[in-house]
Scaffold this motif. Structure first.
Motif, PDB file in Angstrom:
ATOM      1  N   ALA A  21       8.069  29.126   5.504  1.00  0.00           N
ATOM      2  CA  ALA A  21       8.125  27.593   6.000  1.00  0.00           C
ATOM      3  C   ALA A  21       7.825  26.615   4.975  1.00  0.00           C
ATOM      4  O   ALA A  21       6.915  26.948   4.136  1.00  0.00           O
ATOM      5  N   VAL A  22       8.487  25.670   4.961  1.00  0.00           N
ATOM      6  CA  VAL A  22       8.622  24.561   4.055  1.00  0.00           C
ATOM      7  C   VAL A  22       8.342  23.212   4.728  1.00  0.00           C
ATOM      8  O   VAL A  22       8.844  22.885   5.550  1.00  0.00           O
ATOM      9  N   ILE A  23       7.225  22.510   4.240  1.00  0.00           N
ATOM     10  CA  ILE A  23       6.894  20.883   4.683  1.00  0.00           C
ATOM     11  C   ILE A  23       7.115  20.198   3.660  1.00  0.00           C
ATOM     12  O   ILE A  23       6.419  20.376   2.607  1.00  0.00           O
ATOM     13  N   LYS A  24       7.620  19.061   3.868  1.00  0.00           N
ATOM     14  CA  LYS A  24       7.947  18.145   2.834  1.00  0.00           C
ATOM     15  C   LYS A  24       7.581  17.008   2.919  1.00  0.00           C
ATOM     16  O   LYS A  24       7.405  16.298   4.287  1.00  0.00           O
ATOM     17  N   CYS A  25       6.811  16.284   2.152  1.00  0.00           N
ATOM     18  CA  CYS A  25       6.427  14.776   2.288  1.00  0.00           C
ATOM     19  C   CYS A  25       6.845  14.076   1.258  1.00  0.00           C
ATOM     20  O   CYS A  25       6.865  14.553  -0.327  1.00  0.00           O
ATOM     21  N   THR A  26       6.828  12.639   1.154  1.00  0.00           N
ATOM     22  CA  THR A  26       7.174  11.748   0.063  1.00  0.00           C
ATOM     23  C   THR A  26       6.299  10.435   0.183  1.00  0.00           C
ATOM     24  O   THR A  26       5.764  10.276   1.196  1.00  0.00           O
ATOM     25  N   TYR A  27       6.151  10.192  -0.789  1.00  0.00           N
ATOM     26  CA  TYR A  27       5.282   8.929  -1.188  1.00  0.00           C
ATOM     27  C   TYR A  27       5.697   7.903  -1.835  1.00  0.00           C
ATOM     28  O   TYR A  27       6.578   7.830  -2.631  1.00  0.00           O
ATOM     29  N   SER A  28       5.083   6.497  -1.578  1.00  0.00           N
ATOM     30  CA  SER A  28       5.605   5.446  -2.252  1.00  0.00           C
ATOM     31  C   SER A  28       5.179   4.883  -3.403  1.00  0.00           C
ATOM     32  O   SER A  28       5.620   4.230  -4.517  1.00  0.00           O
ATOM     33  N   ASP A  29       3.926   4.991  -3.595  1.00  0.00           N
ATOM     34  CA  ASP A  29       3.083   4.360  -4.885  1.00  0.00           C
ATOM     35  C   ASP A  29       3.172   5.320  -5.971  1.00  0.00           C
ATOM     36  O   ASP A  29       2.303   6.672  -5.750  1.00  0.00           O
ATOM     37  N   SER A  30       3.488   5.204  -7.177  1.00  0.00           N
ATOM     38  CA  SER A  30       3.715   5.941  -8.181  1.00  0.00           C
ATOM     39  C   SER A  30       2.242   6.291  -9.011  1.00  0.00           C
ATOM     40  O   SER A  30       2.005   6.945  -9.599  1.00  0.00           O
ATOM     41  N   ALA A  31       1.438   5.336  -8.523  1.00  0.00           N
ATOM     42  CA  ALA A  31      -0.011   5.468  -8.934  1.00  0.00           C
ATOM     43  C   ALA A  31      -0.858   6.751  -8.291  1.00  0.00           C
ATOM     44  O   ALA A  31      -1.871   7.127  -8.699  1.00  0.00           O
TER      45      ALA A  31
ATOM     46  N   GLY B 280       0.744  -1.292  -0.017  1.00  0.00           N
ATOM     47  CA  GLY B 280       0.074  -0.255  -0.065  1.00  0.00           C
ATOM     48  C   GLY B 280       0.819   1.370   0.048  1.00  0.00           C
ATOM     49  O   GLY B 280       2.063   1.111  -0.123  1.00  0.00           O
ATOM     50  N   GLU B 281       0.073   2.353  -0.081  1.00  0.00           N
ATOM     51  CA  GLU B 281       0.872   3.802  -0.188  1.00  0.00           C
ATOM     52  C   GLU B 281       1.422   3.843   1.322  1.00  0.00           C
ATOM     53  O   GLU B 281       0.981   3.699   2.486  1.00  0.00           O
ATOM     54  N   ASN B 282       2.764   4.650   1.199  1.00  0.00           N
ATOM     55  CA  ASN B 282       3.188   5.219   2.556  1.00  0.00           C
ATOM     56  C   ASN B 282       3.679   6.584   2.421  1.00  0.00           C
ATOM     57  O   ASN B 282       4.161   6.890   1.400  1.00  0.00           O
ATOM     58  N   VAL B 283       3.316   7.338   3.169  1.00  0.00           N
ATOM     59  CA  VAL B 283       3.524   8.594   3.164  1.00  0.00           C
ATOM     60  C   VAL B 283       4.359   9.461   4.507  1.00  0.00           C
ATOM     61  O   VAL B 283       3.956   9.092   5.568  1.00  0.00           O
ATOM     62  N   GLU B 284       5.583   9.802   3.972  1.00  0.00           N
ATOM     63  CA  GLU B 284       6.387  10.341   5.176  1.00  0.00           C
ATOM     64  C   GLU B 284       6.713  11.710   5.236  1.00  0.00           C
ATOM     65  O   GLU B 284       6.372  12.364   3.852  1.00  0.00           O
ATOM     66  N   GLN B 285       6.342  12.518   6.171  1.00  0.00           N
ATOM     67  CA  GLN B 285       6.290  14.175   6.335  1.00  0.00           C
ATOM     68  C   GLN B 285       7.103  14.611   7.306  1.00  0.00           C
ATOM     69  O   GLN B 285       7.412  13.887   8.401  1.00  0.00           O
ATOM     70  N   HIS B 286       8.078  15.466   6.889  1.00  0.00           N
ATOM     71  CA  HIS B 286       9.071  16.200   7.642  1.00  0.00           C
ATOM     72  C   HIS B 286       9.114  17.535   7.657  1.00  0.00           C
ATOM     73  O   HIS B 286       8.807  18.165   6.456  1.00  0.00           O
ATOM     74  N   PRO B 287       9.532  18.395   8.533  1.00  0.00           N
ATOM     75  CA  PRO B 287       9.507  17.995   9.783  1.00  0.00           C
ATOM     76  C   PRO B 287       8.532  17.534  10.703  1.00  0.00           C
ATOM     77  O   PRO B 287       7.199  17.906  10.556  1.00  0.00           O
ATOM     78  N   SER B 288       8.540  17.075  11.879  1.00  0.00           N
ATOM     79  CA  SER B 288       7.532  16.840  12.587  1.00  0.00           C
ATOM     80  C   SER B 288       7.045  18.253  13.585  1.00  0.00           C
ATOM     81  O   SER B 288       6.010  18.431  13.872  1.00  0.00           O
ATOM     82  N   THR B 289       8.136  18.970  13.801  1.00  0.00           N
ATOM     83  CA  THR B 289       7.840  20.377  14.255  1.00  0.00           C
ATOM     84  C   THR B 289       8.634  21.199  13.638  1.00  0.00           C
ATOM     85  O   THR B 289       9.805  21.128  13.288  1.00  0.00           O
ATOM     86  N   LEU B 290       8.330  22.554  13.406  1.00  0.00           N
ATOM     87  CA  LEU B 290       8.804  23.515  12.689  1.00  0.00           C
ATOM     88  C   LEU B 290       8.418  24.843  13.349  1.00  0.00           C
ATOM     89  O   LEU B 290       7.284  25.166  13.626  1.00  0.00           O
ATOM     90  N   SER B 291       9.445  25.612  13.569  1.00  0.00           N
ATOM     91  CA  SER B 291       9.324  26.976  14.434  1.00  0.00           C
ATOM     92  C   SER B 291      10.083  27.955  13.831  1.00  0.00           C
ATOM     93  O   SER B 291      11.120  27.836  13.201  1.00  0.00           O
ATOM     94  N   VAL B 292       9.227  29.071  13.267  1.00  0.00           N
ATOM     95  CA  VAL B 292       9.799  30.138  12.551  1.00  0.00           C
ATOM     96  C   VAL B 292       9.311  31.556  13.300  1.00  0.00           C
ATOM     97  O   VAL B 292       8.514  31.451  13.987  1.00  0.00           O
ATOM     98  N   GLN B 293      10.030  32.541  13.023  1.00  0.00           N
ATOM     99  CA  GLN B 293       9.575  33.754  13.288  1.00  0.00           C
ATOM    100  C   GLN B 293       8.688  34.573  12.164  1.00  0.00           C
ATOM    101  O   GLN B 293       8.724  34.108  11.062  1.00  0.00           O
ATOM    102  N   GLU B 294       7.826  35.008  12.841  1.00  0.00           N
ATOM    103  CA  GLU B 294       6.773  35.899  11.911  1.00  0.00           C
ATOM    104  C   GLU B 294       7.593  36.720  10.525  1.00  0.00           C
ATOM    105  O   GLU B 294       8.361  37.322  10.864  1.00  0.00           O
ATOM    106  N   GLY B 295       6.954  36.421   9.524  1.00  0.00           N
ATOM    107  CA  GLY B 295       7.390  36.831   8.170  1.00  0.00           C
ATOM    108  C   GLY B 295       8.432  35.988   7.604  1.00  0.00           C
ATOM    109  O   GLY B 295       8.684  36.183   6.329  1.00  0.00           O
TER     110      GLY B 295
END
Lengths: 113, 111
Positions: free
Chosen positions: A19-29, A1-16
């Protein structure tokens, strides 16, 4: 089945900042990739999505990019504001069937004033 | 247009008790889902339905039951509540456009 990995688990930034959140998936369909924002005590809310025939989509301060070859997609938030603080979930959906997404584990974004 | 409505918002159950979590949507969506959300674990699918009279198991169905007698309603039944069922439960629905609409959740504690 499909597997989705998401990073980071926590992201702290200053106002302004951005922010970038990344995900990878396993099933090309997989052909549909939504992003959800969950504020404290509320249900997740769809904020942006992208289909596999598109490389990038923007909506004001948020954008999503998709690299089908590498099987990863990212959420970009520019000019972050304190109200952007929330948990963000990515998901991937296989074409056809019962529209059941595979969710990432979530990223807690904290925007400091 | 209320979207997806879940009741109750909060509930405390004793071990062995039963209850039904209610979910109603007014968008005429065919597809409905129940998820549980545990801290740091994301969303896990319990049951789903692709239309009235049709239900199927998700990833974590044990200890739960569902029914779908109408397009609008998709109740989740907990029989013999256990501490492991302490969680936040979300109902969601969609048409064939992929994007989910979630309810506001039910926070359940089993003591």
């Amino acid at each position: 089945g499909e597997n989705v990995e998401q990073h980071p688990s926590t992201l702290s930034v200053q106002e302004g900042d951005s922010a970038v959140i990344k995900c990878t998936y396993s099933d090309s369909a997989s052909n549909y990739f939504p992003w959800y924002k969950q504020e404290l005590g509320k249900g997740p809310q769809l904020i942006i999505d992208i289909r596999s025939n598109v490389g990038e989509k923007k909506d004001q301060r948020i954008a999503v990019t998709l690299n089908k070859t590498a099987k990863h997609f990212s959420l970009h938030i520019t000019e972050t504001q304190p109200e952007d603080s929330a948990v963000y979930f990515c998901a991937a959906i296989l074409s056809g069937g019962s529209y059941i997404p595979t969710f990432g584990r979530g990223t807690s974004l904290i925007v400091h004033p | 247009n209320a979207g997806v409505t879940q009741t109750p918002k909060f509930r405390i159950l004793k071990i062995g008790q039963s209850m039904t979590l209610q979910c109603t949507q007014d968008m005429n969506h065919n597809y409905m889902y129940w998820y549980r959300q545990d801290p740091g674990m994301g969303l896990k699918l319990i049951y789903y339905s692709v239309g009235a009279g049709i239900t199927d198991k998700g990833e974590v169905p044990n200890g739960y039951n569902v029914s779908r007698s109408t397009t609008e309603d998709f109740p989740l039944r907990l029989e013999l509540a256990a501490p492991s069922q302490t969680s936040v439960y979300f109902c969601a629905s969609t048409s064939d456009s992929y994007g989910y609409t979630f309810g506001s959740g039910t926070r359940l504690t089993v003591v």
